[in-house]
Write an enzyme that holds these catalytic residues in place. Structure first.
Site, PDB file in Angstrom:
ATOM      1  NE  ARG A  54      -1.523  -2.402   2.862  1.00 59.08           N
ATOM      2  CZ  ARG A  54      -1.638  -3.701   2.558  1.00 59.08           C
ATOM      3  NH1 ARG A  54      -2.695  -4.132   1.969  1.00 59.08           N
ATOM      4  NH2 ARG A  54      -0.682  -4.553   2.870  1.00 59.08           N
ATOM      5  CB  THR A  55       3.451   2.525   2.333  1.00 58.05           C
ATOM      6  OG1 THR A  55       2.685   2.010   3.421  1.00 58.05           O
ATOM      7  CG2 THR A  55       4.013   3.876   2.698  1.00 58.05           C
ATOM      8  CE  LYS A  82      26.105  -5.907  -6.352  1.00 61.53           C
ATOM      9  NZ  LYS A  82      26.265  -4.965  -7.465  1.00 61.53           N
ATOM     10  NE  ARG A 104       7.064   0.557   4.974  1.00 57.77           N
ATOM     11  CZ  ARG A 104       5.839   0.041   4.957  1.00 57.77           C
ATOM     12  NH1 ARG A 104       5.663  -1.218   4.637  1.00 57.77           N
ATOM     13  NH2 ARG A 104       4.798   0.781   5.248  1.00 57.77           N
ATOM     14  CG  HIS A 134       3.423   3.795   8.672  1.00 53.58           C
ATOM     15  ND1 HIS A 134       3.563   4.679   7.609  1.00 53.58           N
ATOM     16  CD2 HIS A 134       2.975   2.631   8.127  1.00 53.58           C
ATOM     17  CE1 HIS A 134       3.230   4.046   6.487  1.00 53.58           C
ATOM     18  NE2 HIS A 134       2.871   2.820   6.777  1.00 53.58           N
TER      19      HIS A 134
HETATM   20  N1   CP Z   1      -0.203  -0.110   5.962  1.00 50.35           N
HETATM   21  C1   CP Z   1       0.964  -0.368   5.367  1.00 50.35           C
HETATM   22  O1   CP Z   1       1.975   0.240   5.682  1.00 50.35           O
HETATM   23  O2   CP Z   1       0.908  -1.327   4.384  1.00 50.35           O
HETATM   24  P1   CP Z   1       2.166  -1.769   3.504  1.00 50.35           P
HETATM   25  O3   CP Z   1       3.143  -2.473   4.417  1.00 50.35           O
HETATM   26  O4   CP Z   1       1.586  -2.688   2.459  1.00 50.35           O
HETATM   27  O5   CP Z   1       2.766  -0.540   2.914  1.00 50.35           O
END
Ligand code: CP
Length: 313
Positions: A54-55, A82, A104, A134
């Protein structure tokens, strides 16, 4: 605001501005041509060291709808395997002319490090760092709750939200506690004692070790996935027992107030924290959360990049 690293650093007025901007930019999504020229000539890099559906996709969609160039970097298949460091990766992105880096990372604090180490000039957006934060997930959750329960706009004053499940490993829970309380909501965390973080007493929320007593007083309930991949020990006796005590099934759904909505950040473990019939019910807003995530991420990119004084072309 130069970076977005934590929901805890967003004040009420900034949060309302982001939500209002997301609502305005969301109108683009309803057009046949879903594009604005706002970030033409800007480069947004999605830098993902952990898996995401999603993100990553919604940041890419958001940047493209604002006409930015998007570079997608996944640690898997890159020179990270590496042994390349975050610093050297960042210097590479700087050389590519990144204006924003959406990061991320599995380590709590990685986004803060990238933003403040002096390796890059770009704005840094935390797309999930370890078990820490998040913030754009919390913004899209607040946007979704507001759209359903406070459609006149403004904040979420007076609303009651329960966040249920693996709080200990959840960056979503921490960001939501910060943001929802900043917006005036009352938050109750629900989990077995083993899945509640040490020091939770200092968080601005209530804690319940039982789910059933909170059901009839919530306006929104957010179910969280048990993050087995972050667990090195057994935190509850069995999946069956966890599901029986903390899972949202049809019987528990029927005890929520009629107006209450069910959220889940995804990915869901159907049959564990949420039953399939609840996940597919009309009270569940997960698909809306994903759609709203694009609007919120457009707003964040717009507010960080459109007014930074650089010529957007
Ligand atoms: N909610 C969320 O962060 O989903 P993803 O890990 O799929 O990005």
């Amino acid at each position: 605001m130069r970076h977005l690293l934590s929901a805890g650093e967003i004040d009420r007025d900034q949060a309302v501005l982001i939500l209002d901007t997301a609502a305005e930019l969301g109108a683009v999504t309803d057009r046949s041509i879903k594009k604005l020229p706002t970030l033409r000539g800007r480069t947004v890099v999605n830098l993902f060291y952990e898996d995401s559906t999603r993100t990553r996709i919604s940041f890419e969609a958001a940047a493209k709808r604002l006409s930015a160039d998007v570079l997608n970097f996944s640690a898997k298949g890159s020179s990270v395997s590496k042994g390349e460091s975050l610093k050297d990766t960042a210097l590479t992105l700087q050389a590519m002319g990144a204006d924003a880096v959406v990061l991320r990372h599995g380590s709590s604090g990685a986004a803060h490090r990238l933003a403040h180490a002096g390796w890059i000039d770009a704005s840094v957006i935390n797309a999930g760092d370890g078990t820490h934060e998040h913030p754009t997930q919390a913004l899209l959750d607040a946007f979704t709750i507001r759209r359903h329960l406070a459609p006149e706009g403004g904040d979420l004053a007076g609303l009651s939200v329960a966040i249920v499940g693996d709080i200990l490993h959840s960056r979503v829970a921490r960001s939501n506690v910060h943001l929802l309380t900043t917006l005036g909501a009352r938050v109750t965390l629900v989990a077995p004692p083993t899945l509640i973080p040490v020091g939770v007493e200092s968080w601005p929320c209530a804690v319940s070790y039982e789910l059933d007593p909170v059901l009839d007083s919530v306006d929104a309930i957010m179910m969280l996935r048990v993050q087995s991949e972050r667990m090195q020990a057994a935190y509850f006796p069995s999946a069956l027992e966890y599901s029986r005590l903390y899972g949202l099934d049809a019987a528990r759904l029927s005890r929520l107030p009629e107006h209450a909505i069910v959220l889940h950040p995804g990915p869901m473990n159907r049959g564990m924290e949420i039953s399939a019939d609840v996940a597919d019910s009309s009270r569940a807003v997960m698909v809306e959360q994903v759609a709203n995530g694009v609007n919120v991420r457009m707003a964040v990119l717009y507010l960080l990049l459109a007014g930074d004084g650089k010529d957007a072309g």
